[in-house]
Design an enzyme around this catalytic site. Sequence first.
Site, PDB file in Angstrom:
ATOM      1  N   ASP A 141      13.738  40.153  65.062  1.00 12.83           N
ATOM      2  CA  ASP A 141      13.769  39.081  64.053  1.00 12.83           C
ATOM      3  C   ASP A 141      15.201  38.925  63.546  1.00 12.83           C
ATOM      4  O   ASP A 141      16.024  39.836  63.682  1.00 12.83           O
ATOM      5  CB  ASP A 141      12.813  39.371  62.882  1.00 12.83           C
ATOM      6  CG  ASP A 141      13.188  40.608  62.080  1.00 12.83           C
ATOM      7  OD1 ASP A 141      13.596  41.625  62.680  1.00 12.83           O
ATOM      8  OD2 ASP A 141      13.084  40.575  60.835  1.00 12.83           O
TER       9      ASP A 141
ATOM     10  N   GLU B 207      12.157  43.541  60.409  1.00 12.94           N
ATOM     11  CA  GLU B 207      13.183  44.395  59.801  1.00 12.94           C
ATOM     12  C   GLU B 207      13.902  43.669  58.683  1.00 12.94           C
ATOM     13  O   GLU B 207      14.182  44.229  57.630  1.00 12.94           O
ATOM     14  CB  GLU B 207      14.187  44.857  60.860  1.00 12.94           C
ATOM     15  CG  GLU B 207      15.057  46.030  60.420  1.00 12.94           C
ATOM     16  CD  GLU B 207      16.298  45.627  59.640  1.00 12.94           C
ATOM     17  OE1 GLU B 207      16.901  46.487  58.992  1.00 12.94           O
ATOM     18  OE2 GLU B 207      16.666  44.435  59.649  1.00 12.94           O
TER      19      GLU B 207
HETATM   20  N1  BES Z   1      21.686  45.651  60.782  1.00 11.28           N
HETATM   21  C1  BES Z   1      21.347  45.576  59.414  1.00 11.28           C
HETATM   22  C2  BES Z   1      21.614  46.848  58.640  1.00 11.28           C
HETATM   23  C3  BES Z   1      23.048  47.249  58.538  1.00 11.28           C
HETATM   24  C4  BES Z   1      24.034  46.324  58.321  1.00 11.28           C
HETATM   25  C5  BES Z   1      23.360  48.562  58.590  1.00 11.28           C
HETATM   26  C6  BES Z   1      25.337  46.725  58.223  1.00 11.28           C
HETATM   27  C7  BES Z   1      24.659  48.978  58.470  1.00 11.28           C
HETATM   28  C8  BES Z   1      25.653  48.045  58.298  1.00 11.28           C
HETATM   29  C9  BES Z   1      19.890  45.261  59.245  1.00 11.28           C
HETATM   30  O1  BES Z   1      19.371  44.378  60.188  1.00 11.28           O
HETATM   31  C10 BES Z   1      19.710  44.599  57.892  1.00 11.28           C
HETATM   32  O2  BES Z   1      20.385  43.694  57.581  1.00 11.28           O
HETATM   33  N2  BES Z   1      18.790  45.101  57.125  1.00 11.28           N
HETATM   34  C11 BES Z   1      18.439  44.526  55.879  1.00 11.28           C
HETATM   35  C12 BES Z   1      17.252  45.298  55.418  1.00 11.28           C
HETATM   36  C13 BES Z   1      16.575  44.838  54.188  1.00 11.28           C
HETATM   37  C14 BES Z   1      16.085  43.432  54.273  1.00 11.28           C
HETATM   38  C15 BES Z   1      15.447  45.756  53.806  1.00 11.28           C
HETATM   39  C16 BES Z   1      19.576  44.625  54.892  1.00 11.28           C
HETATM   40  O3  BES Z   1      20.318  45.620  54.875  1.00 11.28           O
HETATM   41  O4  BES Z   1      19.762  43.675  54.123  1.00 11.28           O
HETATM   42 ZN    ZN Z   2      20.255  42.273  59.265  1.00  9.84          ZN
END
Ligand code: BES
Ligand code: ZN
Length: 457
Positions: A88, A152
């Site tokens: 997603d 996610e």
């Molecule tokens: N890939 C990201 C997480 C991430 C970004 C880790 C940059 C380390 C560095 C992931 O897909 C993401 O964006 N997760 C969301 C999760 C949330 C909606 C619970 C986020 O971090 O905003």
């Molecule tokens: Zn993300």
Amino acid sequence: MEQIRTYIEANKDRFLNELFDLLRIPSVSADPAYKKDVARAAEWLKEKFTALNVDRVEIYPTKGHPIIYAEKIIGPDKPTVLVYGHYDVQPPDPLDLWESPPFEPVIKNGKIYARGSCDDKGQMYMHLKALEVMNAMDAVNCNLKFLIEGEEEVGSAHLGEFVKANTDLLACDIVLVSDTSMVANDVPSITVGLRGLAYVEVTVTGPNRDLHSGTYGGAVANPINVLCEMIASLKDEDQRIMVEGFYDNVVELSQEERTKMAEKPFNHETYCKDLGIADTRGETGYSDIEVISIRPTLDVNGIWGGYTGEGAKTVLPSKAHAKISMRLVPNQKSGEIMELFARHFKKIAPPQVKVEVNLHHGGEAAVLSIDSTGYEAASLAMKETFGKEPIPTREGGSIPIVAMFQDVLGVNTVLFGFGLNADAIHSPNESYGLFNYFKGIETIPRFYHYFATLNQK
Ligand code: BES
Ligand code: ZN
């Protein structure tokens, strides 16, 4: 090693075209209007797994978006790696800031531009292509399980339930995830910390209808003004968050850990210049690196109300809204923080308005050990393909399922990310370097090689 490179080189165009097909599917999990597209992305992945000769591939429907599970089991004497990723993507808005349409991938300046190119379709698909490479080389040396989800970006709520209900299916020695960044293409790194998240939406209601701002203005509390005052009071001049109890469980790092963190290459001037800002404004007493990784935050993600159309309309609105996220650090529990926020926000509301706080999703922070064969295998693999030993870093983003893998499956995760901050994930013009895509595909088989060697049973 050379063989891996030769195979990738010979199949480069196809590896890219396949990723492009996936990037063309607008699998935005947050917006119900895209539900069918999200399902289509899951079907597409199932086909790709089938073509990789896995022993089993299934789509598990959930109350939200589907989960894909695939496995290739080669023997009980081999270690098992569970690969996690997500198909997603974040909403592409604001659309007018994209230089090319978000779901029509293009290559420019050595990078793939599209929503999800890095986060996480590009990084996740590297794992399928790495399996193809290993199949071709007849080099699969670990049992492989794949768990790819479609929620996610909205908190992984249904995946959490799935993991709890399927601990045998998902049993493994290590989880491998490519959904984070490295410091730079010539400074490989492995992420060993992620922040948690608490996401809430607030509504402030004043009068029972929008009013003439001349007739009523001055007497009636304006909900937008009130919301702004309330939000402004959530942080003090040191950028400390004023929600009562917010810091109660925050783990402070030792001086030694902080000194170690400061070794990470970071240039304040370049950082500001890249973002077009004059300076940073972090919590007093903490460095830039610290405030984006080991300290909690509170940020308004969106705020609206009243008249926002063309021209001017003199109106005193009935309602004002905001979406607020809090990034959390180890030991802060997202559920508790949301409750603390809701209690505090209601308490500070002036009596002339009503306040509603809706709790969205949350996720817990994670800290991962570098004293594990998983970390060691990842480090050796990167050293081989980048020619440099990676450094451990903590990042500020969240991947909610990582803490659950620790708690529910009792296993460590290796955050084997190949993205860069410059990839602009969640922003307009998200990109992923061709270098990074192919480097990932080249490095992943080396991880399996070392993990199998270090875990001979
Ligand atoms: N890939 C990201 C997480 C991430 C970004 C880790 C940059 C380390 C560095 C992931 O897909 C993401 O964006 N997760 C969301 C999760 C949330 C909606 C619970 C986020 O971090 O905003
Ligand atoms: Zn993300």
